[in-house]
Design an enzyme around this catalytic site. Structure first.
Site, PDB file in Angstrom:
ATOM      1  N   TYR A   1     -30.731   0.187  -3.232  1.00 54.87           N
ATOM      2  CA  TYR A   1     -29.949   0.292  -2.051  1.00 54.87           C
ATOM      3  C   TYR A   1     -30.854  -0.091  -0.865  1.00 54.87           C
ATOM      4  O   TYR A   1     -30.568  -1.293  -0.228  1.00 54.87           O
ATOM      5  CB  TYR A   1     -29.216   1.585  -1.716  1.00 54.87           C
ATOM      6  CG  TYR A   1     -28.538   1.652  -0.486  1.00 54.87           C
ATOM      7  CD1 TYR A   1     -27.126   1.094  -0.620  1.00 54.87           C
ATOM      8  CD2 TYR A   1     -28.861   2.274   0.633  1.00 54.87           C
ATOM      9  CE1 TYR A   1     -26.453   1.069   0.550  1.00 54.87           C
ATOM     10  CE2 TYR A   1     -28.062   2.165   1.927  1.00 54.87           C
ATOM     11  CZ  TYR A   1     -26.806   1.750   1.552  1.00 54.87           C
ATOM     12  OH  TYR A   1     -25.917   1.898   2.656  1.00 54.87           O
ATOM     13  N   ASP A   2     -31.960   0.469  -0.765  1.00 55.24           N
ATOM     14  CA  ASP A   2     -32.880   0.027   0.480  1.00 55.24           C
ATOM     15  C   ASP A   2     -33.432  -1.037   0.354  1.00 55.24           C
ATOM     16  O   ASP A   2     -33.294  -2.020   1.325  1.00 55.24           O
ATOM     17  CB  ASP A   2     -33.880   1.169   0.394  1.00 55.24           C
ATOM     18  CG  ASP A   2     -33.683   2.669   0.727  1.00 55.24           C
ATOM     19  OD1 ASP A   2     -32.575   3.022   0.492  1.00 55.24           O
ATOM     20  OD2 ASP A   2     -34.369   3.599   0.921  1.00 55.24           O
TER      21      ASP A   2
ATOM     22  N   GLY B   1     -32.338  -3.616  -1.598  1.00 51.92           N
ATOM     23  CA  GLY B   1     -31.225  -4.529  -1.645  1.00 51.92           C
ATOM     24  C   GLY B   1     -30.928  -5.086  -0.145  1.00 51.92           C
ATOM     25  O   GLY B   1     -30.586  -6.200   0.013  1.00 51.92           O
TER      26      GLY B   1
ATOM     27  N   ARG C   1     -21.839  12.593  -0.375  1.00 50.89           N
ATOM     28  CA  ARG C   1     -22.408  12.225   1.042  1.00 50.89           C
ATOM     29  C   ARG C   1     -22.474  14.082   1.710  1.00 50.89           C
ATOM     30  O   ARG C   1     -21.430  14.550   1.340  1.00 50.89           O
ATOM     31  CB  ARG C   1     -22.059  11.354   1.883  1.00 50.89           C
ATOM     32  CG  ARG C   1     -22.409  10.056   1.482  1.00 50.89           C
ATOM     33  CD  ARG C   1     -22.016   8.987   2.524  1.00 50.89           C
ATOM     34  NE  ARG C   1     -20.863   8.369   2.329  1.00 50.89           N
ATOM     35  CZ  ARG C   1     -20.640   7.048   2.802  1.00 50.89           C
ATOM     36  NH1 ARG C   1     -21.269   6.357   3.597  1.00 50.89           N
ATOM     37  NH2 ARG C   1     -19.505   6.436   2.477  1.00 50.89           N
TER      38      ARG C   1
ATOM     39  N   ASN D   1     -19.318  16.299   1.198  1.00 51.36           N
ATOM     40  CA  ASN D   1     -19.545  17.722   0.434  1.00 51.36           C
ATOM     41  C   ASN D   1     -19.496  18.911   0.989  1.00 51.36           C
ATOM     42  O   ASN D   1     -18.520  19.841   0.498  1.00 51.36           O
ATOM     43  CB  ASN D   1     -20.937  17.484  -0.147  1.00 51.36           C
ATOM     44  CG  ASN D   1     -21.216  16.847  -1.430  1.00 51.36           C
ATOM     45  OD1 ASN D   1     -20.245  16.473  -1.928  1.00 51.36           O
ATOM     46  ND2 ASN D   1     -22.493  17.020  -1.941  1.00 51.36           N
TER      47      ASN D   1
ATOM     48  N   GLN E   1     -34.484  19.009   6.899  1.00 49.60           N
ATOM     49  CA  GLN E   1     -34.253  17.436   7.301  1.00 49.60           C
ATOM     50  C   GLN E   1     -33.154  16.971   8.258  1.00 49.60           C
ATOM     51  O   GLN E   1     -32.025  17.955   8.324  1.00 49.60           O
ATOM     52  CB  GLN E   1     -33.896  16.859   5.984  1.00 49.60           C
ATOM     53  CG  GLN E   1     -32.542  16.972   5.323  1.00 49.60           C
ATOM     54  CD  GLN E   1     -32.502  18.005   4.341  1.00 49.60           C
ATOM     55  OE1 GLN E   1     -32.878  19.059   4.585  1.00 49.60           O
ATOM     56  NE2 GLN E   1     -31.835  17.966   3.114  1.00 49.60           N
TER      57      GLN E   1
ATOM     58  N   ASP F   1     -35.837  11.625  -0.247  1.00 44.51           N
ATOM     59  CA  ASP F   1     -34.918  11.868   0.742  1.00 44.51           C
ATOM     60  C   ASP F   1     -35.682  11.927   2.097  1.00 44.51           C
ATOM     61  O   ASP F   1     -36.827  12.704   2.513  1.00 44.51           O
ATOM     62  CB  ASP F   1     -34.602  13.459   0.427  1.00 44.51           C
ATOM     63  CG  ASP F   1     -33.156  13.608   1.175  1.00 44.51           C
ATOM     64  OD1 ASP F   1     -32.035  13.409   0.625  1.00 44.51           O
ATOM     65  OD2 ASP F   1     -33.028  14.084   2.289  1.00 44.51           O
TER      66      ASP F   1
HETATM   67  P1  NAD Z   1     -17.581   2.759   0.746  1.00 42.85           P
HETATM   68  O1  NAD Z   1     -18.368   2.867  -0.303  1.00 42.85           O
HETATM   69  O2  NAD Z   1     -16.610   3.562   1.320  1.00 42.85           O
HETATM   70  O3  NAD Z   1     -17.198   0.931   0.970  1.00 42.85           O
HETATM   71  C1  NAD Z   1     -17.957   0.113   0.284  1.00 42.85           C
HETATM   72  C2  NAD Z   1     -16.619  -1.036  -0.164  1.00 42.85           C
HETATM   73  O4  NAD Z   1     -17.530  -2.005  -0.767  1.00 42.85           O
HETATM   74  C3  NAD Z   1     -15.782  -0.357  -1.177  1.00 42.85           C
HETATM   75  O5  NAD Z   1     -14.190  -0.462  -0.994  1.00 42.85           O
HETATM   76  C4  NAD Z   1     -16.231  -0.748  -2.511  1.00 42.85           C
HETATM   77  O6  NAD Z   1     -15.133  -0.814  -3.454  1.00 42.85           O
HETATM   78  C5  NAD Z   1     -16.522  -2.337  -2.037  1.00 42.85           C
HETATM   79  N1  NAD Z   1     -17.576  -2.799  -2.967  1.00 42.85           N
HETATM   80  C6  NAD Z   1     -18.858  -2.555  -3.431  1.00 42.85           C
HETATM   81  N2  NAD Z   1     -19.262  -3.434  -4.441  1.00 42.85           N
HETATM   82  C7  NAD Z   1     -18.542  -4.481  -4.226  1.00 42.85           C
HETATM   83  C8  NAD Z   1     -18.552  -5.702  -5.014  1.00 42.85           C
HETATM   84  N3  NAD Z   1     -19.698  -6.089  -5.601  1.00 42.85           N
HETATM   85  N4  NAD Z   1     -17.755  -6.555  -4.390  1.00 42.85           N
HETATM   86  C9  NAD Z   1     -16.703  -6.470  -3.851  1.00 42.85           C
HETATM   87  N5  NAD Z   1     -16.602  -5.039  -3.225  1.00 42.85           N
HETATM   88  C10 NAD Z   1     -17.329  -4.181  -3.369  1.00 42.85           C
HETATM   89  O7  NAD Z   1     -18.693   2.850   1.908  1.00 42.85           O
HETATM   90  P2  NAD Z   1     -18.765   2.629   3.590  1.00 42.85           P
HETATM   91  O8  NAD Z   1     -19.293   3.803   3.920  1.00 42.85           O
HETATM   92  O9  NAD Z   1     -17.595   2.129   3.817  1.00 42.85           O
HETATM   93  O10 NAD Z   1     -19.897   1.385   3.677  1.00 42.85           O
HETATM   94  C11 NAD Z   1     -19.479   0.135   4.105  1.00 42.85           C
HETATM   95  C12 NAD Z   1     -20.598  -0.606   4.405  1.00 42.85           C
HETATM   96  O11 NAD Z   1     -21.374  -0.019   5.485  1.00 42.85           O
HETATM   97  C13 NAD Z   1     -21.649  -0.743   3.212  1.00 42.85           C
HETATM   98  O12 NAD Z   1     -22.362  -1.994   3.286  1.00 42.85           O
HETATM   99  C14 NAD Z   1     -22.900   0.321   3.398  1.00 42.85           C
HETATM  100  O13 NAD Z   1     -24.080   0.115   2.841  1.00 42.85           O
HETATM  101  C15 NAD Z   1     -22.853   0.143   5.146  1.00 42.85           C
HETATM  102  N6  NAD Z   1     -23.302   1.322   5.692  1.00 42.85           N
HETATM  103  C16 NAD Z   1     -22.722   2.561   5.624  1.00 42.85           C
HETATM  104  C17 NAD Z   1     -23.045   3.629   6.271  1.00 42.85           C
HETATM  105  C18 NAD Z   1     -22.296   4.916   6.322  1.00 42.85           C
HETATM  106  O14 NAD Z   1     -22.879   5.940   7.000  1.00 42.85           O
HETATM  107  N7  NAD Z   1     -21.077   5.065   5.996  1.00 42.85           N
HETATM  108  C19 NAD Z   1     -24.419   3.749   6.793  1.00 42.85           C
HETATM  109  C20 NAD Z   1     -25.135   2.600   6.674  1.00 42.85           C
HETATM  110  C21 NAD Z   1     -24.617   1.359   6.052  1.00 42.85           C
HETATM  111  N1  UDP Z   2     -27.206  16.637   1.493  1.00 45.45           N
HETATM  112  C1  UDP Z   2     -27.376  18.334   1.300  1.00 45.45           C
HETATM  113  N2  UDP Z   2     -26.132  18.504   0.690  1.00 45.45           N
HETATM  114  C2  UDP Z   2     -25.247  18.009  -0.315  1.00 45.45           C
HETATM  115  C3  UDP Z   2     -25.540  16.501   0.323  1.00 45.45           C
HETATM  116  C4  UDP Z   2     -26.506  16.074   0.862  1.00 45.45           C
HETATM  117  O1  UDP Z   2     -28.218  19.055   1.917  1.00 45.45           O
HETATM  118  O2  UDP Z   2     -24.514  18.312  -0.670  1.00 45.45           O
HETATM  119  C5  UDP Z   2     -28.584  16.205   2.255  1.00 45.45           C
HETATM  120  C6  UDP Z   2     -29.253  15.067   1.896  1.00 45.45           C
HETATM  121  O3  UDP Z   2     -30.440  15.572   0.821  1.00 45.45           O
HETATM  122  C7  UDP Z   2     -29.781  14.321   2.919  1.00 45.45           C
HETATM  123  C8  UDP Z   2     -28.849  14.554   3.976  1.00 45.45           C
HETATM  124  O4  UDP Z   2     -28.035  15.573   3.500  1.00 45.45           O
HETATM  125  O5  UDP Z   2     -30.931  14.923   3.217  1.00 45.45           O
HETATM  126  C9  UDP Z   2     -27.753  13.292   3.950  1.00 45.45           C
HETATM  127  O6  UDP Z   2     -27.313  13.055   2.939  1.00 45.45           O
HETATM  128  P1  UDP Z   2     -26.203  11.801   2.484  1.00 45.45           P
HETATM  129  O7  UDP Z   2     -26.291  11.689   1.037  1.00 45.45           O
HETATM  130  O8  UDP Z   2     -25.073  12.169   3.166  1.00 45.45           O
HETATM  131  O9  UDP Z   2     -26.828  10.639   3.347  1.00 45.45           O
HETATM  132  P2  UDP Z   2     -28.273   9.842   3.285  1.00 45.45           P
HETATM  133  O10 UDP Z   2     -29.414  10.603   2.547  1.00 45.45           O
HETATM  134  O11 UDP Z   2     -28.206   8.472   2.628  1.00 45.45           O
HETATM  135  O12 UDP Z   2     -28.821   9.756   4.596  1.00 45.45           O
END
Ligand code: NAD
Ligand code: UDP
Ligand code: UDP
Length: 320
Positions: A151-152, A154, A192, A196, A215, A279
């Site tokens: 992810y990171d 990518g 997330r 959760n 954290q 993490d």
């Molecule tokens: P989400 O998983 O709810 O939405 C992602 C969507 O992309 C889904 O509907 C999934 O089906 C679709 N998808 C995945 N792979 C695909 C592919 N190969 N082709 C077409 N569609 C595809 O997640 P989200 O939280 O809505 O995140 C949306 C975007 O925002 C993502 O790019 C994510 O990396 C970015 N983002 C979100 C957060 C957050 O906290 N929610 C934080 C940082 C970045």
């Molecule tokens: N986390 C937690 N309990 C859970 C799920 C996540 O303590 O049931 C922690 C996780 O280890 C991280 C933070 O909550 O430190 C945020 O996690 P999340 O997966 O929401 O997002 P990200 O790590 O990508 O910021």
């Protein structure tokens, strides 16, 4: 071929069936745009779009962005990518392909159409940051071979591609680095922390804190975030970002657990579980650039945004 035949703006949202994407689609339609939503429904759901099925300006295309896409639009928001650790680690190679091949295809589409394109990047590009709060000029501390790297790295490569298409082909690009965002339509089983904790509290199951819960994360309510994305898209052509979008109010996971217990009135116990590898220990956006360039700042404090989020998960829980 650029569209010249009607005045309504047609906007492509990839990942539009997901959490953030579906809210963005709603807001774009409310503004009077036509919206084309492209999603392969890997982590998103048609449920997030049921209310739009007969909307005259909405169109859904089931498509994977790792394959070429030929549509005619005026603007592209590229959100397609699984976003929660358990989802993006489920098939890590597919995650990297989605970020990298997906970005190449959407940039190729934008290049052909000469249209602007916005990338949903992430605070994960900073990895486990040793600069705090994170500013956009910080290059990050990312493990290139760990379980979060698909992810990171990518997303980092996607940023590289956006800036190379900008420099090499003159494309108008916008890069948003999104920090942890929450709200209704998050997937209840995406692992997330917000989903959760709320689902566990509602079910009376133990609240699983990973590590000691010291954290930190900074949580942005979805409406604020979508407002930031739309302001970024509307910003002057010379403003490319990257720009942080998030709420700088920072909480430990222990504080979040206590807040969720208090607001749900749940009797769940707190249970400690091992901390996943790599993490990040702390995360908080510096949002000075968003304030000065976009006139943007979040308005919804955590306690206020958790209310509709808990109500949403309560309805999901009741229907299960
Ligand atoms: P989400 O998983 O709810 O939405 C992602 C969507 O992309 C889904 O509907 C999934 O089906 C679709 N998808 C995945 N792979 C695909 C592919 N190969 N082709 C077409 N569609 C595809 O997640 P989200 O939280 O809505 O995140 C949306 C975007 O925002 C993502 O790019 C994510 O990396 C970015 N983002 C979100 C957060 C957050 O906290 N929610 C934080 C940082 C970045
Ligand atoms: N986390 C937690 N309990 C859970 C799920 C996540 O303590 O049931 C922690 C996780 O280890 C991280 C933070 O909550 O430190 C945020 O996690 P999340 O997966 O929401 O997002 P990200 O790590 O990508 O910021
Ligand atoms: N592409 C697409 N839709 C388009 C135009 C291009 O999906 O309308 C894809 C195409 O598959 C191509 C990629 O975008 O591989 C990158 O396009 P670009 O023009 O940059 O590169 P090239 O075609 O030279 O590989």
């Amino acid at each position: 071929m650029a569209r010249i035949y009607d005045s309504q703006r047609r906007v492509l949202v990839t990942g539009g069936a997901g959490f953030l994407g579906s809210h963005l689609v709603d807001r774009l339609l409310a503004q009077g745009n036509e919206v084309v939503c492209v999603d392969n429904l890997f982590t998103g759901s048609k449920r997030n779009l049921y209310h739009l099925v007969s909307h005259p300006r909405f169109e859904f295309i089931r498509h994977d962005v790792t394959f070429p896409l030929y549509v005619e639009v005026d603007e592209i928001y590229n959100l397609a990518c699984p976003a929660s650790p358990i989802h993006y680690q489920h098939d890590p190679v597919a995650t990297t392909k989605t970020s990298v091949h997906g970005a190449i295809n959407m940039l190729g589409l934008a290049k052909r159409l000469k249209c602007k394109i916005l990338q949903a990047s992430t605070s994960e590009v900073y990895g486990d940051p040793d600069v705090h709060p994170q500013t956009e000029d910080y290059w990050g501390n990312v493990n290139p071979i760990g379980t979060r790297s698909c992810y990171d790295e990518g997303k980092r490569c996607a940023e590289t591609l956006f800036f190379d298409y900008h420099r090499q082909h003159g494309l108008e690009i916008k890069v948003a680095r999104i920090f942890n965002t929450y709200g209704p339509r998050m997937h209840p089983a995406d692992g997330r922390v917000v989903s959760n904790f709320i689902m566990q509290a509602l079910r009376g199951e133990p609240i699983t804190i990973y590590g000691e819960g010291q954290q930190t994360r900074s949580f942005c309510y979805v409406d604020d975030l979508i407002d930031g994305l739309m302001r970024l898209m509307a910003s002057p052509a010379e403003f490319t970002g990257p720009v942080n979008l998030g709420n700088p109010a920072e909480f430990t996971m222990r504080q979040l657990a206590e807040k969720v217990l208090e607001m749900t009135g749940s009797k769940s116990e707190i249970a400690f579980r091992p901390l996943p590898p790599d993490d990040p220990k702390q995360r908080r956006p510096d949002i000075k650039l968003a304030a000065s360039a976009l006139g943007w700042a979040p308005n919804v404090p955590l306690a206020e945004g958790l209310r509709p989020t808990i109500d949403y998960f309560a309805s999901v829980h009741a229907a299960a």
